[in-house]
Design a protein around this motif. Structure first.
Motif, PDB file in Angstrom:
ATOM      1  N   SER A 178       0.515  -0.874   0.193  1.00 45.38           N
ATOM      2  CA  SER A 178      -0.299   0.278   0.016  1.00 45.38           C
ATOM      3  C   SER A 178       1.367   1.067  -0.100  1.00 45.38           C
ATOM      4  CB  SER A 178      -1.042  -0.100   0.969  1.00 45.38           C
ATOM      5  OG  SER A 178      -0.059   0.413   2.995  1.00 45.38           O
ATOM      6  N   GLU A 179       0.705   2.575  -0.208  1.00 46.86           N
ATOM      7  CA  GLU A 179       1.067   3.275  -0.374  1.00 46.86           C
ATOM      8  C   GLU A 179       1.983   3.945   1.167  1.00 46.86           C
ATOM      9  OE1 GLU A 179      -1.478   6.720  -2.154  1.00 46.86           O
ATOM     10  OE2 GLU A 179      -1.644   5.615  -3.757  1.00 46.86           O
ATOM     11  N   ALA A 180       0.636   3.329   2.070  1.00 49.88           N
ATOM     12  CA  ALA A 180       0.943   3.536   3.493  1.00 49.88           C
ATOM     13  C   ALA A 180       2.617   3.112   3.334  1.00 49.88           C
ATOM     14  CB  ALA A 180      -0.522   3.458   4.664  1.00 49.88           C
ATOM     15  N   VAL A 181       2.305   1.609   3.352  1.00 48.23           N
ATOM     16  CA  VAL A 181       3.637   0.864   3.808  1.00 48.23           C
ATOM     17  C   VAL A 181       4.675   1.624   2.550  1.00 48.23           C
ATOM     18  CG1 VAL A 181       4.639  -1.104   3.063  1.00 48.23           C
ATOM     19  CG2 VAL A 181       1.822  -0.985   4.776  1.00 48.23           C
ATOM     20  N   LEU A 182       4.629   2.106   2.033  1.00 46.53           N
ATOM     21  CA  LEU A 182       6.006   2.366   0.794  1.00 46.53           C
ATOM     22  C   LEU A 182       6.008   3.706   1.305  1.00 46.53           C
ATOM     23  CD1 LEU A 182       5.037   1.400  -2.712  1.00 46.53           C
ATOM     24  CD2 LEU A 182       6.823   0.259  -1.328  1.00 46.53           C
ATOM     25  N   THR A 183       5.210   4.549   1.594  1.00 44.82           N
ATOM     26  CA  THR A 183       6.269   6.214   2.815  1.00 44.82           C
ATOM     27  C   THR A 183       6.412   5.209   3.957  1.00 44.82           C
ATOM     28  OG1 THR A 183       3.754   7.757   1.590  1.00 44.82           O
ATOM     29  CG2 THR A 183       4.636   7.797   3.718  1.00 44.82           C
ATOM     30  N   GLN A 184       5.971   4.684   5.163  1.00 44.51           N
ATOM     31  CA  GLN A 184       6.595   4.404   5.726  1.00 44.51           C
ATOM     32  C   GLN A 184       7.820   3.505   5.466  1.00 44.51           C
ATOM     33  OE1 GLN A 184       5.311   1.301   7.863  1.00 44.51           O
ATOM     34  NE2 GLN A 184       5.934   1.779  10.517  1.00 44.51           N
ATOM     35  N   ARG A 185       8.355   3.134   4.087  1.00 41.16           N
ATOM     36  CA  ARG A 185      10.183   2.141   4.004  1.00 41.16           C
ATOM     37  C   ARG A 185      10.835   3.472   3.488  1.00 41.16           C
ATOM     38  NH1 ARG A 185       8.269  -1.931   0.383  1.00 41.16           N
ATOM     39  NH2 ARG A 185       7.791  -3.730   1.803  1.00 41.16           N
ATOM     40  N   PHE A 186       9.820   4.373   2.601  1.00 42.53           N
ATOM     41  CA  PHE A 186      10.104   5.654   3.097  1.00 42.53           C
ATOM     42  C   PHE A 186      11.591   6.529   3.892  1.00 42.53           C
ATOM     43  CE2 PHE A 186      11.154  10.199   1.214  1.00 42.53           C
ATOM     44  CZ  PHE A 186      11.097   9.922  -0.118  1.00 42.53           C
ATOM     45  N   GLU A 187      10.462   7.047   4.574  1.00 42.10           N
ATOM     46  CA  GLU A 187      11.274   7.450   5.255  1.00 42.10           C
ATOM     47  C   GLU A 187      12.207   6.523   6.468  1.00 42.10           C
ATOM     48  OE1 GLU A 187       7.497   8.198   6.989  1.00 42.10           O
ATOM     49  OE2 GLU A 187       6.685  10.440   6.193  1.00 42.10           O
ATOM     50  N   ALA A 188      11.676   5.449   7.035  1.00 41.46           N
ATOM     51  CA  ALA A 188      12.698   4.625   6.934  1.00 41.46           C
ATOM     52  C   ALA A 188      14.131   4.675   6.726  1.00 41.46           C
ATOM     53  CB  ALA A 188      12.440   3.494   7.321  1.00 41.46           C
ATOM     54  N   ILE A 189      13.871   4.402   5.401  1.00 36.09           N
ATOM     55  CA  ILE A 189      15.003   4.850   4.640  1.00 36.09           C
ATOM     56  C   ILE A 189      15.843   6.502   5.197  1.00 36.09           C
ATOM     57  CG2 ILE A 189      16.143   4.662   2.437  1.00 36.09           C
ATOM     58  CD1 ILE A 189      14.662   2.579   1.561  1.00 36.09           C
ATOM     59  N   ALA A 190      15.280   7.409   4.231  1.00 38.08           N
ATOM     60  CA  ALA A 190      15.690   8.396   5.215  1.00 38.08           C
ATOM     61  C   ALA A 190      16.355   8.979   6.129  1.00 38.08           C
ATOM     62  CB  ALA A 190      14.838   9.702   4.554  1.00 38.08           C
ATOM     63  N   GLU A 191      15.762   8.198   7.310  1.00 40.30           N
ATOM     64  CA  GLU A 191      16.384   8.411   8.362  1.00 40.30           C
ATOM     65  C   GLU A 191      17.460   7.269   8.933  1.00 40.30           C
ATOM     66  OE1 GLU A 191      16.904   9.473  12.430  1.00 40.30           O
ATOM     67  OE2 GLU A 191      14.851  10.154  11.240  1.00 40.30           O
ATOM     68  N   ARG A 192      17.406   6.755   7.717  1.00 40.53           N
ATOM     69  CA  ARG A 192      19.246   5.645   8.150  1.00 40.53           C
ATOM     70  C   ARG A 192      20.102   6.529   7.215  1.00 40.53           C
ATOM     71  NH1 ARG A 192      17.359   1.190   6.040  1.00 40.53           N
ATOM     72  NH2 ARG A 192      16.265   1.443   7.506  1.00 40.53           N
ATOM     73  N   LEU A 193      19.631   7.175   6.068  1.00 37.74           N
ATOM     74  CA  LEU A 193      21.119   7.657   5.740  1.00 37.74           C
ATOM     75  C   LEU A 193      20.960   9.778   6.278  1.00 37.74           C
ATOM     76  CD1 LEU A 193      19.554   7.065   1.485  1.00 37.74           C
ATOM     77  CD2 LEU A 193      21.388   6.394   3.251  1.00 37.74           C
ATOM     78  N   GLY A 194      20.571  10.066   7.083  1.00 31.22           N
ATOM     79  CA  GLY A 194      20.367  10.864   7.371  1.00 31.22           C
ATOM     80  C   GLY A 194      20.093  12.407   6.820  1.00 31.22           C
TER      81      GLY A 194
END
Length: 376
Positions: free
Chosen positions: A215-231
């Motif tokens: 879902s868009e919600a799951v993909l958005t959550q995944r996207f934000e987690a990657i951004a957090e990991r990359l700073g």
């Protein structure tokens, strides 16, 4: 629609509904041709779409014709937000400075009713406070991206599978050159980082495989987690999940409402070809409407109007092949990027294929010319 002075017009030659890329081009072209123009935009004055785009040579020439000599500053790529902001700034300048029939612009206003007849279109506008205003327009340019479908306009048909892209802009300076990314062998997701103009920030993308996936919600959550990991820090453009599936009108409009841009059909939002198509649509529609209104014969006027709608739909139909080609080639394209689970991605793991810019040259043609010294 917030009590401007002088009062809102009640009778115009052209009402442009939607002041995105195609709508701004239509309004600027119509105003240049001497028509009384009214433009309305529901989203407000500032653009908020940070997706990367490549400006086709014909679209670049049309931008130059309205004063944006080189909107890409000699590069191939820019963002939807940048081009939209430049076009809106040019349109606002025309509204403030034009001495002959300046365009009447109204932000935070939307079309809530349309009633075309043989001679004109009765339009009801509504602002964010619920106030309504009646306008009679000889022609309407529908640049709303399909929002008028809720008012009974013909709906666009899907021409492909669901395809979700999540994107955002960050103020974090890029630590890399070119475009870098990685693909996840388990989910099929691809993740890319693109430096913004002047290397002042980063545009990030998460591209999911076409089809019925997460879902868009799951993909958005995944996207934000990657951004957090990359700073990645300090959002400049909010996180957006967009279904970039292509759509197309099954037939052109046969009345005085001329659909352009995404209202006629979405054309490959993944690599941005739809932006250039919308700009071409806007200029062509405005020129056709000007010719139609000066024809002096009702049958000729309607023929020229219908032909403008038909050209827009045909333009989109011809360019859909590019989007289908890109989607079909997606499995091959992403296999050339580094492979690693995206929940383990690090800054050092992101890489760029050597063929990337050569491929862009093949698909989009020559590089736009660099501006002259000291010129915008």
């Amino acid at each position: 629609m917030t009590g401007p002075t002088p009062p809102l017009p009640t009778d115009v030659d052209v009402l442009v509904a939607g002041l995105g890329l195609g709508g701004c081009m239509a309004a600027l072209t119509a105003q240049r041709l001497g028509l009384r123009v009214m433009g309305v935009e529901a989203r407000g004055r500032h653009g908020n779409r940070g997706r990367l785009v490549v400006v086709r040579p014909k679209a670049q020439a049309l931008l130059s014709a309205v004063g944006l000599t080189d909107v890409t500053r000699g590069r191939r790529t820019t963002t939807l937000k940048h081009v939209e902001e430049r076009l809106r700034q040019t349109l606002c300048t025309a509204a403030d400075a034009a001495t002959v029939r300046p365009p009447s612009l109204h932000w935070h206003a939307r079309v809530v009713a349309l009633a075309p007849d043989a001679a004109s279109v009765a339009v009801t506008l509504q602002d964010d406070d619920g106030r309504q205003h009646q306008v009679r327009a000889r022609h309407v340019v529908d640049a709303t991206g399909g929002k008028l479908e809720s008012l009974g306009r013909t709906a666009r048909a899907r021409t492909g599978a669901r395809h979700i892209v999540v994107t955002a802009e960050y103020a974090t300076p890029p630590w890399y050159d070119g475009i870098v990314g990685a693909r996840d062998p388990h989910t099929g997701d691809a993740y890319f980082l693109i430096p913004m103009r002047g290397r002042t920030g980063i545009t990030a993308y998460l591209d999911s495989p076409p089809g019925e996936g997460d879902s868009e919600a799951v993909l958005t959550q995944r996207f934000e987690a990657i951004a957090e990991r990359l700073g990645l820090r300090d959002l400049r453009q909010e996180v957006q999940a967009v279904d970039v599936v292509q759509r197309l009108l099954p037939e052109p409009s046969h009345d005085r409402v001329v659909p352009i841009g995404d209202a006629a059909g979405t054309v490959d939002l993944w690599i941005g070809a739809g932006m250039s198509t919308a700009i071409e649509d806007g200029a062509d529609a405005a020129e056709a409407i000007a010719r139609a209104q000066r024809a002096g014969d009702p049958s000729t006027e309607m023929r020229l109007t219908r032909e403008a709608s038909a050209r827009a739909v045909t333009r989109h139909r011809r360019r859909i092949w590019l989007g289908r080609l890109v989607v079909a080639a997606r499995p091959l394209i992403i296999r050339l990027w580094p492979t690693l689970p995206l929940d383990q991605v690090t800054r050092d793991a992101l890489r760029s294929p050597r063929w990337l810019w050569q491929g862009i040259r093949v698909v989009f043609g020559r590089r736009p010319p660099a501006p002259a010294e000291g010129r915008d």
